[in-house]
Design a protein around this motif. Sequence first.
Motif, PDB file in Angstrom:
ATOM      1  N   LYS A 235       0.771  -1.344   0.068  1.00  0.00           N
ATOM      2  CA  LYS A 235       0.052  -0.113   0.042  1.00  0.00           C
ATOM      3  C   LYS A 235       0.923   1.207   0.112  1.00  0.00           C
ATOM      4  CE  LYS A 235      -3.793  -2.248   2.258  1.00  0.00           C
ATOM      5  NZ  LYS A 235      -4.739  -2.269   3.606  1.00  0.00           N
ATOM      6  N   GLN A 236       2.167   1.174   0.208  1.00  0.00           N
ATOM      7  CA  GLN A 236       3.077   2.497   0.175  1.00  0.00           C
ATOM      8  C   GLN A 236       4.025   2.559  -1.006  1.00  0.00           C
ATOM      9  OE1 GLN A 236       5.043   2.776   3.993  1.00  0.00           O
ATOM     10  NE2 GLN A 236       3.670   2.065   5.174  1.00  0.00           N
ATOM     11  N   LEU A 237       3.425   1.476  -2.089  1.00  0.00           N
ATOM     12  CA  LEU A 237       4.631   1.372  -3.260  1.00  0.00           C
ATOM     13  C   LEU A 237       4.624   2.710  -4.005  1.00  0.00           C
ATOM     14  CD1 LEU A 237       6.179  -0.820  -4.552  1.00  0.00           C
ATOM     15  CD2 LEU A 237       4.313  -1.320  -6.032  1.00  0.00           C
ATOM     16  N   THR A 238       5.812   3.287  -4.151  1.00  0.00           N
ATOM     17  CA  THR A 238       5.921   4.504  -5.129  1.00  0.00           C
ATOM     18  C   THR A 238       6.649   4.398  -6.541  1.00  0.00           C
ATOM     19  OG1 THR A 238       7.623   5.239  -3.659  1.00  0.00           O
ATOM     20  CG2 THR A 238       5.587   6.026  -2.912  1.00  0.00           C
ATOM     21  N   GLU A 239       7.609   3.633  -6.592  1.00  0.00           N
ATOM     22  CA  GLU A 239       8.446   3.226  -7.665  1.00  0.00           C
ATOM     23  C   GLU A 239       8.250   1.943  -8.182  1.00  0.00           C
ATOM     24  OE1 GLU A 239      11.943   4.859  -7.197  1.00  0.00           O
ATOM     25  OE2 GLU A 239      11.558   6.588  -6.194  1.00  0.00           O
ATOM     26  N   VAL A 240       8.045   1.596  -9.297  1.00  0.00           N
ATOM     27  CA  VAL A 240       7.997   0.152  -9.707  1.00  0.00           C
ATOM     28  C   VAL A 240       8.666   0.035 -11.220  1.00  0.00           C
ATOM     29  CG1 VAL A 240       6.549  -1.564 -10.801  1.00  0.00           C
ATOM     30  CG2 VAL A 240       5.633  -0.207  -8.863  1.00  0.00           C
ATOM     31  N   GLN A 241       9.659  -0.805 -10.924  1.00  0.00           N
ATOM     32  CA  GLN A 241      10.351  -1.332 -12.427  1.00  0.00           C
ATOM     33  C   GLN A 241      10.254  -2.736 -12.658  1.00  0.00           C
ATOM     34  OE1 GLN A 241      14.630  -0.160 -12.308  1.00  0.00           O
ATOM     35  NE2 GLN A 241      14.958  -0.768 -14.209  1.00  0.00           N
ATOM     36  N   LEU A 242       9.561  -3.131 -13.700  1.00  0.00           N
ATOM     37  CA  LEU A 242       9.542  -4.410 -14.181  1.00  0.00           C
ATOM     38  C   LEU A 242      10.188  -4.381 -15.616  1.00  0.00           C
ATOM     39  CD1 LEU A 242       6.026  -5.174 -12.889  1.00  0.00           C
ATOM     40  CD2 LEU A 242       8.050  -5.633 -11.786  1.00  0.00           C
ATOM     41  N   LEU A 243      10.686  -5.826 -15.891  1.00  0.00           N
ATOM     42  CA  LEU A 243      11.419  -6.114 -17.044  1.00  0.00           C
ATOM     43  C   LEU A 243      10.777  -7.415 -17.629  1.00  0.00           C
ATOM     44  CD1 LEU A 243      15.021  -5.395 -18.880  1.00  0.00           C
ATOM     45  CD2 LEU A 243      13.876  -7.585 -18.805  1.00  0.00           C
ATOM     46  N   GLY A 244      10.155  -7.587 -18.640  1.00  0.00           N
ATOM     47  CA  GLY A 244       9.789  -8.825 -18.958  1.00  0.00           C
ATOM     48  C   GLY A 244       8.631  -9.366 -18.378  1.00  0.00           C
ATOM     49  N   ALA A 245       7.787  -8.594 -17.618  1.00  0.00           N
ATOM     50  CA  ALA A 245       6.112  -8.895 -17.188  1.00  0.00           C
ATOM     51  C   ALA A 245       5.258  -9.244 -18.112  1.00  0.00           C
ATOM     52  CB  ALA A 245       5.913  -8.098 -15.977  1.00  0.00           C
ATOM     53  N   ASN A 246       5.337 -10.351 -19.033  1.00  0.00           N
ATOM     54  CA  ASN A 246       4.363 -10.394 -20.262  1.00  0.00           C
ATOM     55  C   ASN A 246       3.085 -11.160 -19.698  1.00  0.00           C
ATOM     56  OD1 ASN A 246       5.689  -9.093 -22.733  1.00  0.00           O
ATOM     57  ND2 ASN A 246       7.345 -10.179 -22.272  1.00  0.00           N
ATOM     58  N   LEU A 247       3.149 -11.783 -18.562  1.00  0.00           N
ATOM     59  CA  LEU A 247       1.909 -12.431 -18.093  1.00  0.00           C
ATOM     60  C   LEU A 247       0.880 -11.750 -17.496  1.00  0.00           C
ATOM     61  CD1 LEU A 247       3.696 -15.841 -16.921  1.00  0.00           C
ATOM     62  CD2 LEU A 247       2.772 -15.192 -19.322  1.00  0.00           C
ATOM     63  N   VAL A 248       1.122 -10.164 -17.294  1.00  0.00           N
ATOM     64  CA  VAL A 248       0.108  -9.438 -16.961  1.00  0.00           C
ATOM     65  C   VAL A 248      -0.672  -8.757 -17.912  1.00  0.00           C
ATOM     66  CG1 VAL A 248      -0.210  -7.297 -15.188  1.00  0.00           C
ATOM     67  CG2 VAL A 248       1.770  -8.898 -14.886  1.00  0.00           C
ATOM     68  N   CYS A 249      -1.897  -8.899 -17.892  1.00  0.00           N
ATOM     69  CA  CYS A 249      -3.059  -8.674 -18.766  1.00  0.00           C
ATOM     70  C   CYS A 249      -3.163  -6.932 -18.497  1.00  0.00           C
ATOM     71  CB  CYS A 249      -4.290  -9.221 -18.775  1.00  0.00           C
ATOM     72  SG  CYS A 249      -5.176  -8.737 -17.363  1.00  0.00           S
ATOM     73  N   ASN A 250      -3.628  -6.343 -19.645  1.00  0.00           N
ATOM     74  CA  ASN A 250      -4.058  -4.993 -19.685  1.00  0.00           C
ATOM     75  C   ASN A 250      -4.940  -4.510 -18.751  1.00  0.00           C
ATOM     76  OD1 ASN A 250      -3.102  -3.078 -21.695  1.00  0.00           O
ATOM     77  ND2 ASN A 250      -5.188  -2.378 -21.785  1.00  0.00           N
ATOM     78  N   ASP A 251      -5.857  -5.399 -18.290  1.00  0.00           N
ATOM     79  CA  ASP A 251      -6.752  -4.985 -17.321  1.00  0.00           C
ATOM     80  C   ASP A 251      -6.195  -4.859 -15.741  1.00  0.00           C
ATOM     81  OD1 ASP A 251      -9.022  -4.757 -19.191  1.00  0.00           O
ATOM     82  OD2 ASP A 251      -9.710  -6.689 -18.873  1.00  0.00           O
ATOM     83  N   LYS A 252      -5.266  -5.794 -15.654  1.00  0.00           N
ATOM     84  CA  LYS A 252      -4.736  -5.713 -14.439  1.00  0.00           C
ATOM     85  C   LYS A 252      -3.763  -4.578 -14.188  1.00  0.00           C
ATOM     86  CE  LYS A 252      -6.326  -9.404 -12.669  1.00  0.00           C
ATOM     87  NZ  LYS A 252      -7.276  -9.039 -11.531  1.00  0.00           N
ATOM     88  N   TRP A 253      -3.206  -4.067 -15.308  1.00  0.00           N
ATOM     89  CA  TRP A 253      -2.398  -2.713 -15.206  1.00  0.00           C
ATOM     90  C   TRP A 253      -3.098  -1.771 -14.968  1.00  0.00           C
ATOM     91  CZ3 TRP A 253       2.554  -2.687 -14.638  1.00  0.00           C
ATOM     92  CH2 TRP A 253       3.459  -3.597 -15.265  1.00  0.00           C
ATOM     93  N   ILE A 254      -4.345  -1.767 -15.578  1.00  0.00           N
ATOM     94  CA  ILE A 254      -5.402  -0.532 -15.278  1.00  0.00           C
ATOM     95  C   ILE A 254      -5.744  -0.624 -14.087  1.00  0.00           C
ATOM     96  CG2 ILE A 254      -7.518   0.488 -15.892  1.00  0.00           C
ATOM     97  CD1 ILE A 254      -7.054  -0.501 -18.860  1.00  0.00           C
ATOM     98  N   ASP A 255      -6.091  -1.776 -13.234  1.00  0.00           N
ATOM     99  CA  ASP A 255      -6.415  -1.975 -11.982  1.00  0.00           C
ATOM    100  C   ASP A 255      -5.224  -1.468 -10.918  1.00  0.00           C
ATOM    101  OD1 ASP A 255      -8.805  -2.948 -12.863  1.00  0.00           O
ATOM    102  OD2 ASP A 255      -8.228  -5.107 -12.496  1.00  0.00           O
ATOM    103  N   PHE A 256      -4.125  -1.537 -11.493  1.00  0.00           N
ATOM    104  CA  PHE A 256      -3.118  -1.282 -10.450  1.00  0.00           C
ATOM    105  C   PHE A 256      -2.888   0.402 -10.642  1.00  0.00           C
ATOM    106  CE2 PHE A 256       1.568   0.121 -10.386  1.00  0.00           C
ATOM    107  CZ  PHE A 256       1.796  -0.391  -9.145  1.00  0.00           C
ATOM    108  N   PHE A 257      -3.032   0.936 -11.802  1.00  0.00           N
ATOM    109  CA  PHE A 257      -3.219   2.330 -12.002  1.00  0.00           C
ATOM    110  C   PHE A 257      -4.209   2.991 -11.058  1.00  0.00           C
ATOM    111  CE2 PHE A 257      -1.038   1.630 -16.172  1.00  0.00           C
ATOM    112  CZ  PHE A 257       0.407   1.315 -15.428  1.00  0.00           C
ATOM    113  N   ILE A 258      -5.194   2.561 -10.982  1.00  0.00           N
ATOM    114  CA  ILE A 258      -6.527   3.026 -10.191  1.00  0.00           C
ATOM    115  C   ILE A 258      -6.186   2.951  -8.938  1.00  0.00           C
ATOM    116  CG2 ILE A 258      -8.883   2.694  -9.670  1.00  0.00           C
ATOM    117  CD1 ILE A 258      -9.312   1.819 -12.745  1.00  0.00           C
ATOM    118  N   ALA A 259      -5.706   1.948  -8.337  1.00  0.00           N
ATOM    119  CA  ALA A 259      -5.448   1.610  -6.788  1.00  0.00           C
ATOM    120  C   ALA A 259      -4.202   2.401  -6.289  1.00  0.00           C
ATOM    121  CB  ALA A 259      -5.119  -0.179  -6.593  1.00  0.00           C
TER     122      ALA A 259
END
Length: 559
Positions: A235-259
Amino acid sequence: MAAERTRKRKRDQEDAIAKIKKGKQTKKKDTKKKKQGSDDEDDEYDDLMDMYKKKKPLPGQLDFCELCNKRFTVTPYSKSGPEGGLICTPCGKEMAKDAKAQQKANKPVVRKARRKIESNRLDGATMRGAKTLQQLCIEKIAKHADDVEEFGDLPDPIMKRLSEIFSKKRAMKPNTMKLFLQPHLDTVAIEEAAYLETEDFDQIFAIVPNIKKLSLRNCCQFKDSTMDYMIEKAKQLTEVQLLGANLVCNDKWIDFFIARGPQLKALKLEWLDAAFDDQAVQALAEFCPHLERLKLERCKRIGVESIDAIARMQHLQHLTLRFCTEIPQERLINMITSVGANLRTLCLENFLDGQNEEPVDFVIEAIHNNCHHLSKLRFTENHECSDASYVSLFSDWNNPPLRYIDLNSTRDLDNVNPDGPDDYPIGLGSAGFTALMKHSASRLEYLDVSSCRHISHETFTSIFDGTKQYPNLREIQLSFCPVVDTQIVATIFRSCPNIKKVVTFGCFEVKDVVVPRGIVLIGAPRAQDQIEQYGDLVLDFQREALGELEKAMMVAAGA
């Protein structure tokens, strides 16, 4: 008495063998030219030898040890002595120990391969001399990674270095990853996560609930379920760096940005093929209003609409983009105009517009007009902007001198005319390079002009002439600049007193260069290895030698 009989029998055998050998040598002298009969003689000799050999006792029988003459019971594992007899178990152990020590003593010293040395240099590990105690301890821990139970309370820099070494040695596995997870940490950085499974990523957020910075490279098993767990726990995450995370779908990225969007300040994504499209970038722009750092490289599903979405991010300070599709220049110019005023670093790689056949310099002009606080600029792999545009960029630019400049592979791609058009050069040329150094030489620390083949030899020698000084320049990349030769490299050493690394791949005119102490020269095929020298007197003598070499080469060039 039994021992006396044994010794007498051995003496008789030795006398008989010596007599046979003497007779065989005499016969060989007489038949020296008859080579065909040698095999028959050897067979005859072997037969005679077998007649005098004592048959070895079978397992379970008793025999006397050849070395200590003690009586022992023969087993299937009894070893033979030096003279062919059997020896007891204690003597066998001692003989094996002596043989192992002799083999170790005769083993040649294996020196560190040159390939390994060059690999360390490319990784930046150019330290010469004895290693520090800290470095030795870190390497010892990495070597015995499977035996380490915990690290304890180590400083963050050492933890980071350990993570890098574990990743390089492919030792970052589920059992060793737990060493880097501690509840009091707020940063988790794993450089090589290819061996980790989905459950291992879940443990990161379970063990480190207060995580603020997450960096995972090659996280192939980072899935939708992991994203859900990260949204729930971190819940305190401010910086994210991922390389090759190809198994995350588009909707999950949107859910992460909303949360987590309101608190997210940095996002770095690389090598995404299956998901993360323009819709996800639009959600990023909408739900992450405080984003300051954005890096999107080789995300194959984003295009023009993503450029328009990034243009709406008004708080960006660091922007790095590398698209896989062609982007119209007017869209790119609009983005630079919108966000350029607050940018501290700008990296645009491989941005081309296939609709333009002639050089178009409007992107460089937009950077000149809108970016006034940059300390780092990377504009690479471009064959559409002319040398005149780089002259206009660095001339009268209301921007402080840059600390980091990367303009590699900005050149003409016409194979029929590799030197480019006669009236104007394409890419960074002599005039643009001169304007660059005039603007930023006072603070420049890193310079990359690799594959900028339109910079002339005269320009290099006038900028690096041995008298002009660039005190902050520490690394320079000159690979595949064909005019770079021994003279230019030698004068770079004189003009840059704090230089640490010079890279000259493909510069075949760089030959016998005397490399001063503390500097590494990489890529020169016929240059000497790095020379480590000690003492001010040696350094002064070396500077004089470089000066004499430079004068001699100038005289030869004039002749």
